[in-house]
Design a protein around this motif. Structure first.
Motif, PDB file in Angstrom:
ATOM      1  N   UNK A   8      69.341  40.493  57.745  1.00 22.37           N
ATOM      2  CA  UNK A   8      68.145  41.390  58.991  1.00 22.37           C
ATOM      3  C   UNK A   8      67.100  40.331  59.514  1.00 22.37           C
ATOM      4  N   UNK A   9      66.721  39.876  58.467  1.00 22.48           N
ATOM      5  CA  UNK A   9      65.964  39.191  58.683  1.00 22.48           C
ATOM      6  C   UNK A   9      66.245  37.810  59.347  1.00 22.48           C
ATOM      7  N   UNK A  10      67.551  37.406  59.129  1.00 24.41           N
ATOM      8  CA  UNK A  10      68.126  35.833  60.459  1.00 24.41           C
ATOM      9  C   UNK A  10      68.403  36.640  61.576  1.00 24.41           C
ATOM     10  N   UNK A  16      63.396  36.920  67.592  1.00 20.17           N
ATOM     11  CA  UNK A  16      62.249  36.903  68.169  1.00 20.17           C
ATOM     12  C   UNK A  16      62.585  35.281  69.138  1.00 20.17           C
ATOM     13  N   UNK A  17      63.766  34.657  67.911  1.00 17.66           N
ATOM     14  CA  UNK A  17      63.592  33.458  69.310  1.00 17.66           C
ATOM     15  C   UNK A  17      63.845  33.523  70.939  1.00 17.66           C
ATOM     16  N   UNK A  18      64.718  34.623  70.898  1.00 12.29           N
ATOM     17  CA  UNK A  18      65.106  34.683  72.113  1.00 12.29           C
ATOM     18  C   UNK A  18      64.440  35.979  73.059  1.00 12.29           C
ATOM     19  N   UNK A  19      63.734  36.263  72.738  1.00 15.96           N
ATOM     20  CA  UNK A  19      62.555  37.323  72.880  1.00 15.96           C
ATOM     21  C   UNK A  19      61.449  36.588  73.937  1.00 15.96           C
ATOM     22  N   UNK A  20      61.564  36.164  74.605  1.00 16.66           N
ATOM     23  CA  UNK A  20      60.586  35.502  74.854  1.00 16.66           C
ATOM     24  C   UNK A  20      58.817  36.104  75.304  1.00 16.66           C
ATOM     25  N   UNK A  33      62.594  45.126  61.865  1.00 15.13           N
ATOM     26  CA  UNK A  33      63.085  45.469  62.370  1.00 15.13           C
ATOM     27  C   UNK A  33      64.781  44.869  62.444  1.00 15.13           C
ATOM     28  N   UNK A  34      64.888  43.461  62.314  1.00 13.08           N
ATOM     29  CA  UNK A  34      66.785  42.858  61.860  1.00 13.08           C
ATOM     30  C   UNK A  34      67.149  44.023  61.129  1.00 13.08           C
ATOM     31  N   UNK A  35      66.196  44.503  59.900  1.00 13.46           N
ATOM     32  CA  UNK A  35      67.443  45.457  59.308  1.00 13.46           C
ATOM     33  C   UNK A  35      67.813  46.065  60.346  1.00 13.46           C
ATOM     34  N   UNK A  36      66.532  47.102  60.854  1.00 14.16           N
ATOM     35  CA  UNK A  36      67.118  48.235  61.150  1.00 14.16           C
ATOM     36  C   UNK A  36      68.371  48.021  62.785  1.00 14.16           C
ATOM     37  N   UNK A  63      75.569  42.940  68.622  1.00 16.73           N
ATOM     38  CA  UNK A  63      75.076  44.194  68.691  1.00 16.73           C
ATOM     39  C   UNK A  63      73.751  44.897  68.226  1.00 16.73           C
ATOM     40  N   UNK A  64      73.869  43.411  66.622  1.00 11.77           N
ATOM     41  CA  UNK A  64      72.011  43.813  65.980  1.00 11.77           C
ATOM     42  C   UNK A  64      71.346  43.455  66.694  1.00 11.77           C
ATOM     43  N   UNK A  65      71.846  41.760  66.681  1.00 12.22           N
ATOM     44  CA  UNK A  65      70.679  40.548  67.609  1.00 12.22           C
ATOM     45  C   UNK A  65      70.129  41.875  68.667  1.00 12.22           C
TER      46      UNK A  65
END
Length: 86
Positions: A8-10, A16-20, A33-36, A63-65
């Motif tokens: 989830x942390x990864x 966060x890296x993908x989102x500008x 948010x990663x776990x969800x 899908x998780x990402x």
């Protein structure tokens, strides 16, 4: 369970890296948010019969990402809405 939290942390970090742009999220918010996002990915993988909730597979990870990126966008929208009211 620890592996699920690490994944989830990864996922949150990748999202966060993908989102500008700059996100004003703590490490705990990123983890949450990663776990969800991981749970959503597991649900979709289970729905399509390619894995389970806590099983690592490529469809669930993708899908998780994507879900985590969308959740970060929602979190940004909610936090910026609070700042503009002040």
């Amino acid at each position: 369970m620890i592996g699920f939290l690490v994944f989830g942390l990864v996922v949150g970090a990748l999202a966060r890296l993908i989102k500008p742009g700059k996100q004003n999220l703590s490490i705990l918010a990123t983890l949450a948010l990663g776990v969800v996002g991981s749970l959503i990915g597991g649900f979709v993988a289970k729905f399509f019969g390619t894995g389970g909730y806590f099983e690592l597979n490529i469809l669930g990870a993708i899908v998780a990402i994507i879900a985590a990126v969308l959740l970060i966008g929602v979190a940004e929208g909610l936090s910026s809405g609070r700042r503009s009211v002040r």
